[in-house]
Motif scaffolding. Structure first.
Motif, mmCIF file in Angstrom:
data_model
loop_
_atom_site.group_PDB
_atom_site.id
_atom_site.type_symbol
_atom_site.label_atom_id
_atom_site.label_comp_id
_atom_site.label_asym_id
_atom_site.label_seq_id
_atom_site.Cartn_x
_atom_site.Cartn_y
_atom_site.Cartn_z
ATOM 1 N N ASP A 29 0.803 -1.225 0.000
ATOM 2 C CA ASP A 29 0.000 0.000 0.000
ATOM 3 C C ASP A 29 0.842 1.284 0.000
ATOM 4 O OD1 ASP A 29 -2.276 -1.614 0.049
ATOM 5 O OD2 ASP A 29 -2.409 -1.557 2.233
ATOM 6 N N GLY A 30 2.058 1.178 -0.483
ATOM 7 C CA GLY A 30 2.943 2.331 -0.513
ATOM 8 C C GLY A 30 2.599 3.349 -1.581
ATOM 9 N N TRP A 31 1.912 2.903 -2.626
ATOM 10 C CA TRP A 31 1.559 3.841 -3.702
ATOM 11 C C TRP A 31 0.684 4.964 -3.172
ATOM 12 C CZ3 TRP A 31 3.456 5.731 -7.766
ATOM 13 C CH2 TRP A 31 2.694 6.417 -8.699
ATOM 14 N N GLU A 32 -0.281 4.636 -2.337
ATOM 15 C CA GLU A 32 -1.169 5.662 -1.777
ATOM 16 C C GLU A 32 -0.403 6.598 -0.841
ATOM 17 O OE1 GLU A 32 -4.228 6.322 -2.905
ATOM 18 O OE2 GLU A 32 -3.801 4.689 -4.307
ATOM 19 N N VAL A 33 0.541 6.052 -0.093
ATOM 20 C CA VAL A 33 1.356 6.890 0.791
ATOM 21 C C VAL A 33 2.207 7.844 -0.052
ATOM 22 C CG1 VAL A 33 3.212 6.895 2.525
ATOM 23 C CG2 VAL A 33 1.397 5.167 2.636
ATOM 24 N N LEU A 34 2.832 7.319 -1.075
ATOM 25 C CA LEU A 34 3.658 8.152 -1.942
ATOM 26 C C LEU A 34 2.831 9.278 -2.562
ATOM 27 C CD1 LEU A 34 6.599 8.274 -2.958
ATOM 28 C CD2 LEU A 34 5.834 6.992 -4.952
ATOM 29 N N LYS A 35 1.660 8.939 -3.084
ATOM 30 C CA LYS A 35 0.795 9.961 -3.689
ATOM 31 C C LYS A 35 0.349 10.988 -2.654
ATOM 32 C CE LYS A 35 -2.511 7.716 -5.641
ATOM 33 N NZ LYS A 35 -3.645 7.311 -6.471
ATOM 34 N N GLN B 146 1.467 11.649 10.760
ATOM 35 C CA GLN B 146 0.780 10.664 11.600
ATOM 36 C C GLN B 146 0.030 9.645 10.742
ATOM 37 O OE1 GLN B 146 -2.027 12.320 14.370
ATOM 38 N NE2 GLN B 146 -2.184 10.419 15.519
ATOM 39 N N LYS B 147 -0.653 10.122 9.721
ATOM 40 C CA LYS B 147 -1.381 9.203 8.834
ATOM 41 C C LYS B 147 -0.406 8.305 8.078
ATOM 42 C CE LYS B 147 -4.945 8.871 5.340
ATOM 43 N NZ LYS B 147 -5.918 9.561 4.509
ATOM 44 N N ALA B 148 0.687 8.883 7.603
ATOM 45 C CA ALA B 148 1.691 8.083 6.894
ATOM 46 C C ALA B 148 2.264 7.019 7.819
ATOM 47 C CB ALA B 148 2.796 8.981 6.348
ATOM 48 N N ALA B 149 2.582 7.403 9.053
ATOM 49 C CA ALA B 149 3.159 6.455 10.014
ATOM 50 C C ALA B 149 2.191 5.316 10.345
ATOM 51 C CB ALA B 149 3.567 7.181 11.292
ATOM 52 N N GLY B 150 0.899 5.600 10.281
ATOM 53 C CA GLY B 150 -0.101 4.579 10.577
ATOM 54 C C GLY B 150 -0.457 3.708 9.379
ATOM 55 N N SER B 151 0.094 4.020 8.228
ATOM 56 C CA SER B 151 -0.223 3.255 7.014
ATOM 57 C C SER B 151 0.425 1.875 7.065
ATOM 58 C CB SER B 151 0.285 3.993 5.772
ATOM 59 O OG SER B 151 1.705 3.966 5.735
ATOM 60 N N TRP C 137 2.222 0.687 4.792
ATOM 61 C CA TRP C 137 3.573 0.851 4.266
ATOM 62 C C TRP C 137 4.566 1.079 5.402
ATOM 63 C CZ3 TRP C 137 6.374 0.166 0.046
ATOM 64 C CH2 TRP C 137 7.596 0.817 -0.047
ATOM 65 N N CYS C 138 4.213 1.917 6.367
ATOM 66 C CA CYS C 138 5.131 2.248 7.465
ATOM 67 C C CYS C 138 4.999 1.310 8.652
ATOM 68 C CB CYS C 138 4.902 3.683 7.926
ATOM 69 S SG CYS C 138 5.351 4.914 6.703
ATOM 70 N N SER C 139 3.803 0.898 8.962
ATOM 71 C CA SER C 139 3.585 0.099 10.170
ATOM 72 C C SER C 139 3.720 -1.396 9.946
ATOM 73 C CB SER C 139 2.203 0.398 10.760
ATOM 74 O OG SER C 139 1.188 -0.145 9.923
ATOM 75 N N GLY C 140 3.559 -1.819 8.700
ATOM 76 C CA GLY C 140 3.609 -3.261 8.411
ATOM 77 C C GLY C 140 2.351 -3.995 8.822
ATOM 78 N N LYS C 141 1.328 -3.258 9.232
ATOM 79 C CA LYS C 141 0.073 -3.894 9.685
ATOM 80 C C LYS C 141 -1.020 -3.684 8.683
ATOM 81 C CE LYS C 141 1.281 -3.011 14.441
ATOM 82 N NZ LYS C 141 0.989 -2.296 15.642
#
Length: 124
Positions: A93-99, A113-118, A120-124
């Motif tokens: 789900d990194g594409w949405e974070v990148l965008k 905060q939203k990026a960290a909870g994604s 992509w960042c959290s692995g969850k």
């Protein structure tokens, strides 16, 4: 330096950060950091963007595509050197974070905060 290249301080950062003025914009809050983190993501995923000139070309490309990353990605369909990076982004789900992070206007960027909870960042 063991064959490594560090990014020149004049390398492009967020559009609002003027390198001649130190490159820091305190009023941007976390919006500055998510943009910079997204540029690092680009460099990690796409080896051809890892030197100063290449990341500057990428930044120019963002301007050409008016920060429409979907259009940028579509323009690269069939270009093998990008395929693996897009595959990794899609798997986590990194594409949405990148965008969400690579927006010209700080107020439109995804929050740190939203990026960290994604995923992509959290692995969850």
């Amino acid at each position: 330096m063991l064959g490594t290249t560090l990014m020149d301080l004049r390398s492009p950062g967020p559009p609002e950060a003027v390198p001649a003025e130190g490159g820091l914009v305190l009023s941007a809050g976390g919006a500055f950091d998510v943009y910079s983190a997204a540029l690092l993501m680009i460099q990690m995923l796409f080896p051809n963007t890892r030197d100063d000139q290449a990341i500057k070309r990428f930044k120019s490309t963002l301007d050409v595509f008016e920060y429409d990353l979907d259009a940028w990605r579509e323009s690269l369909q069939g270009v093998s050197q990008y395929a693996r990076g897009f595959e990794i982004l899609d798997a986590f789900d990194g594409w949405e974070v990148l965008k969400g992070c690579l927006k010209a206007e700080p107020g439109k960027r995804m929050s740190a905060q939203k990026a960290a909870g994604s995923r992509w960042c959290s692995g969850k």
